[in-house]
Structures are given as structure tokens and as C-alpha cells.
Design a protein around this motif. Structure first.
Motif, PDB file in Angstrom:
ATOM      1  N   ILE A   1      -0.124  10.139  -0.028  1.00 13.42           N
ATOM      2  CA  ILE A   1      -0.576   9.810  -1.608  1.00 13.42           C
ATOM      3  C   ILE A   1      -1.806   8.781  -1.406  1.00 13.42           C
ATOM      4  O   ILE A   1      -1.767   7.876  -0.874  1.00 13.42           O
ATOM      5  CB  ILE A   1       0.643   9.076  -2.153  1.00 13.42           C
ATOM      6  CG1 ILE A   1       2.016   9.760  -2.106  1.00 13.42           C
ATOM      7  CG2 ILE A   1       0.220   8.741  -3.512  1.00 13.42           C
ATOM      8  CD1 ILE A   1       2.866   8.938  -2.719  1.00 13.42           C
ATOM      9  N   ASP A   2      -2.896   9.371  -2.112  1.00 15.23           N
ATOM     10  CA  ASP A   2      -4.258   8.887  -2.266  1.00 15.23           C
ATOM     11  C   ASP A   2      -4.468   8.337  -3.506  1.00 15.23           C
ATOM     12  O   ASP A   2      -4.722   9.058  -4.564  1.00 15.23           O
ATOM     13  CB  ASP A   2      -5.158   9.852  -1.586  1.00 15.23           C
ATOM     14  CG  ASP A   2      -6.594   9.359  -1.549  1.00 15.23           C
ATOM     15  OD1 ASP A   2      -7.030   8.250  -2.286  1.00 15.23           O
ATOM     16  OD2 ASP A   2      -7.353   9.911  -1.108  1.00 15.23           O
ATOM     17  N   ARG A   3      -4.374   7.059  -4.107  1.00  8.83           N
ATOM     18  CA  ARG A   3      -4.474   6.663  -5.223  1.00  8.83           C
ATOM     19  C   ARG A   3      -5.676   6.875  -5.814  1.00  8.83           C
ATOM     20  O   ARG A   3      -5.896   7.096  -6.871  1.00  8.83           O
ATOM     21  CB  ARG A   3      -4.206   5.150  -5.166  1.00  8.83           C
ATOM     22  CG  ARG A   3      -2.667   4.618  -5.266  1.00  8.83           C
ATOM     23  CD  ARG A   3      -2.716   3.207  -5.438  1.00  8.83           C
ATOM     24  NE  ARG A   3      -1.142   2.680  -5.773  1.00  8.83           N
ATOM     25  CZ  ARG A   3      -0.506   2.120  -4.519  1.00  8.83           C
ATOM     26  NH1 ARG A   3      -1.042   1.912  -3.485  1.00  8.83           N
ATOM     27  NH2 ARG A   3       0.662   1.899  -4.915  1.00  8.83           N
ATOM     28  N   GLU A   4      -6.501   6.564  -4.682  1.00  8.54           N
ATOM     29  CA  GLU A   4      -8.144   6.624  -5.266  1.00  8.54           C
ATOM     30  C   GLU A   4      -8.494   8.064  -5.738  1.00  8.54           C
ATOM     31  O   GLU A   4      -9.109   8.585  -6.729  1.00  8.54           O
ATOM     32  CB  GLU A   4      -8.937   6.399  -4.322  1.00  8.54           C
ATOM     33  CG  GLU A   4     -10.517   6.021  -4.704  1.00  8.54           C
ATOM     34  CD  GLU A   4     -11.423   5.440  -3.763  1.00  8.54           C
ATOM     35  OE1 GLU A   4     -12.354   6.027  -3.436  1.00  8.54           O
ATOM     36  OE2 GLU A   4     -11.067   4.209  -3.098  1.00  8.54           O
TER      37      GLU A   4
ATOM     38  N   GLN B   1      -6.262  10.462  -6.677  1.00  3.78           N
ATOM     39  CA  GLN B   1      -5.213  10.871  -7.310  1.00  3.78           C
ATOM     40  C   GLN B   1      -4.776  12.140  -7.059  1.00  3.78           C
ATOM     41  O   GLN B   1      -4.283  13.149  -7.735  1.00  3.78           O
ATOM     42  CB  GLN B   1      -5.909  11.199  -8.851  1.00  3.78           C
ATOM     43  CG  GLN B   1      -5.997   9.695  -9.702  1.00  3.78           C
ATOM     44  CD  GLN B   1      -4.892   8.930 -10.117  1.00  3.78           C
ATOM     45  OE1 GLN B   1      -4.085   9.501 -10.903  1.00  3.78           O
ATOM     46  NE2 GLN B   1      -4.454   7.830  -9.368  1.00  3.78           N
TER      47      GLN B   1
ATOM     48  N   GLU C   1       0.933  -1.233   0.033  1.00  6.63           N
ATOM     49  CA  GLU C   1      -0.041  -0.090   0.017  1.00  6.63           C
ATOM     50  C   GLU C   1       0.890   1.335  -0.031  1.00  6.63           C
ATOM     51  O   GLU C   1       0.382   2.342  -0.425  1.00  6.63           O
ATOM     52  CB  GLU C   1      -0.846  -0.136   1.204  1.00  6.63           C
ATOM     53  CG  GLU C   1      -2.251  -0.807   0.950  1.00  6.63           C
ATOM     54  CD  GLU C   1      -3.016  -0.240  -0.220  1.00  6.63           C
ATOM     55  OE1 GLU C   1      -3.415   0.834  -0.182  1.00  6.63           O
ATOM     56  OE2 GLU C   1      -3.562  -1.026  -0.744  1.00  6.63           O
TER      57      GLU C   1
ATOM     58  N   PHE D   1       4.983   2.666  -4.572  1.00  5.09           N
ATOM     59  CA  PHE D   1       4.265   3.221  -5.807  1.00  5.09           C
ATOM     60  C   PHE D   1       5.152   2.755  -7.078  1.00  5.09           C
ATOM     61  O   PHE D   1       6.408   3.270  -6.860  1.00  5.09           O
ATOM     62  CB  PHE D   1       3.939   4.674  -5.776  1.00  5.09           C
ATOM     63  CG  PHE D   1       3.050   5.045  -4.561  1.00  5.09           C
ATOM     64  CD1 PHE D   1       1.559   5.000  -4.952  1.00  5.09           C
ATOM     65  CD2 PHE D   1       3.441   5.310  -3.348  1.00  5.09           C
ATOM     66  CE1 PHE D   1       0.712   5.167  -3.843  1.00  5.09           C
ATOM     67  CE2 PHE D   1       2.525   5.390  -2.383  1.00  5.09           C
ATOM     68  CZ  PHE D   1       1.079   5.590  -2.642  1.00  5.09           C
TER      69      PHE D   1
ATOM     70  N   MET E   1      -1.016  12.990 -10.832  1.00  2.00           N
ATOM     71  CA  MET E   1      -1.512  13.068  -9.715  1.00  2.00           C
ATOM     72  C   MET E   1      -1.763  14.728  -9.527  1.00  2.00           C
ATOM     73  O   MET E   1      -0.755  15.102  -9.780  1.00  2.00           O
ATOM     74  CB  MET E   1      -0.992  12.496  -8.689  1.00  2.00           C
ATOM     75  CG  MET E   1      -1.692  11.141  -8.656  1.00  2.00           C
ATOM     76  SD  MET E   1      -0.643  10.225  -6.947  1.00  2.00           S
ATOM     77  CE  MET E   1      -1.704   8.537  -7.369  1.00  2.00           C
TER      78      MET E   1
ATOM     79  N   GLU F   1       2.302   5.558 -11.637  1.00  2.00           N
ATOM     80  CA  GLU F   1       1.317   5.786 -10.953  1.00  2.00           C
ATOM     81  C   GLU F   1       0.852   7.157 -10.443  1.00  2.00           C
ATOM     82  O   GLU F   1      -0.214   7.615 -10.231  1.00  2.00           O
ATOM     83  CB  GLU F   1       1.060   5.006  -9.674  1.00  2.00           C
ATOM     84  CG  GLU F   1       0.789   3.422  -9.987  1.00  2.00           C
ATOM     85  CD  GLU F   1       0.754   2.790  -8.559  1.00  2.00           C
ATOM     86  OE1 GLU F   1      -0.137   2.438  -8.175  1.00  2.00           O
ATOM     87  OE2 GLU F   1       2.056   2.294  -7.965  1.00  2.00           O
ATOM     88  N   LEU F   2       2.094   8.085 -10.341  1.00  2.00           N
ATOM     89  CA  LEU F   2       2.243   9.060  -9.644  1.00  2.00           C
ATOM     90  C   LEU F   2       1.703  10.455 -10.686  1.00  2.00           C
ATOM     91  O   LEU F   2       1.514  11.421 -10.575  1.00  2.00           O
ATOM     92  CB  LEU F   2       3.607   9.503  -8.869  1.00  2.00           C
ATOM     93  CG  LEU F   2       3.659   8.590  -7.928  1.00  2.00           C
ATOM     94  CD1 LEU F   2       5.315   8.929  -7.347  1.00  2.00           C
ATOM     95  CD2 LEU F   2       2.910   8.491  -6.660  1.00  2.00           C
TER      96      LEU F   2
END
Length: 175
Positions: free
Chosen positions: A160-163, A165, A96, A99, A107, A103-104
Motif C-alpha cells: 500500500i503506497d500512500r504517496e 495512492q 506506517e 491505515f 486508491m 485513506e484507502l
């Protein structure tokens, strides 16, 4: 595009090596040799990603490899500077709090006080830490076009919040 269909560039071919179809390999992976752990390789030929298998590889002033079916120097030379890619689903799953750089990208980056700094446009290594290149918003109150923000977990990078972004940073927007 689903993770199953996503293509990730992990390296590129350099010059041909020898007369039997070997090629030099430039790896973009953290551990250069780990490029050979990802299978199959995808190489863009005439605009289409085509699967290739590595027949053999070795270290020789860097990395070199022999692709199955590529047996002569002249044919190998046509692969010089072509990118080596793999499907995203062959990459290891991360925890979790880890990264992949990809993915970043894109964002939104905001300060802990809620000021929108812009979006991640690029990332580069410096040796001591990675650096986010944040493309500033068009009407940035500080007149910035981009910001270089060190990727230092907990000290600068707070969340960092993936959901969502979104990356939250402890950073002076005027810097």
C-alpha cells in the motif's frame, strides 16, 4: 482539505432515552466506548458542523449519552439519526503499516503483474477479514463491474503506497 479541517463520522444518534435529554449512541469505532474519547463532537445542525461536549455517558443496552445543554426529551428527539463526527486531527496517529479505511478509498488497485483492477469504492467487515470493494475500470478486459478482494496482509495485499495512492494485490483479474 487539510487533516486539521477534515471531518470524520464516528457514529450517529439513535432514539432519545428517558426524559432528561439523553440519547442512544451508535458507535462506528472498533471499540464502541472509544467514541467518547474523541472530543469535541461535531454534529451537523442546519448544514453547519457545531461543537458539542458530552456531559455524561453510560452503557444501557448499548451506549447512551447526555450532551451539555440538551436537557429535555423533546429537544433530544430532534437529534435522532444525526451523525456524530470529529476532526481528523483528534484521531490517533497510526504506524506506517496501519491505515484508516478512509485513506484507502479512491486508491488505485493493481495486480502484482501490473493489471489495473480499478479503485477502492467501499470496504466491509466479514468477521474473518475486511474486504475491499473495487470498482472496475469502464473498459475492464474481463467485463467486471466490481471485484471483492479480501484484505489479507502479505497473502493478498502486497503493498500500500500512500504517496502514489496505489494498492498492489496478488489477485487473479478474472475472479
Amino acid at each position: 482539505m487539510s487533516k486539521q479541517d477534515e471531518v470524520i463520522v464516528v457514529g450517529k444518534f439513535g432514539a432519545s432515552y428517558g426524559i432528561r435529554g439523553w440519547l442512544k449512541v451508535v458507535s462506528f469505532t472498533d471499540q464502541p466506548e472509544s467514541i467518547f474519547d474523541y472530543k469535541p463532537w461535531l454534529i451537523q445542525v442546519k448544514g453547519e458542523w457545531v461543537e458539542f461536549s458530552v456531559e455524561s455517558w453510560k452503557r444501557h443496552k448499548g451506549l447512551v449519552c447526555k450532551l451539555k445543554g440538551l436537557d429535555v426529551r423533546e429537544e433530544a428527539q430532534t437529534y435522532t439519526n444525526l451523525e456524530i463526527a470529529v476532526k481528523a486531527d483528534v484521531l490517533p496517529e497510526l504506524s506506517e503499516d496501519e491505515f484508516y479505511w478512509r485513506e484507502l478509498f479512491g486508491m488505485e488497485v493493481v495486480t502484482t503483474k501490473g493489471y489495473a483492477l480499478g479503485v477502492v469504492d467501499d470496504i466491509f467487515e466479514t468477521g474473518s477479514n475486511d474486504v475491499l470493494v473495487v470498482k472496475a475500470n469502464l473498459k475492464d478486459a474481463f467485463g467486471k463491474k466490481e471485484r471483492l478482494i479480501p484484505f489479507i496482509d502479505e497473502q493478498v495485499i502486497k503493498l500500500i503506497d500512500r504517496e502514489a495512492q496505489r494498492i498492489e494485490v496478488d489477485w487473479d483479474p478474472g475472479f
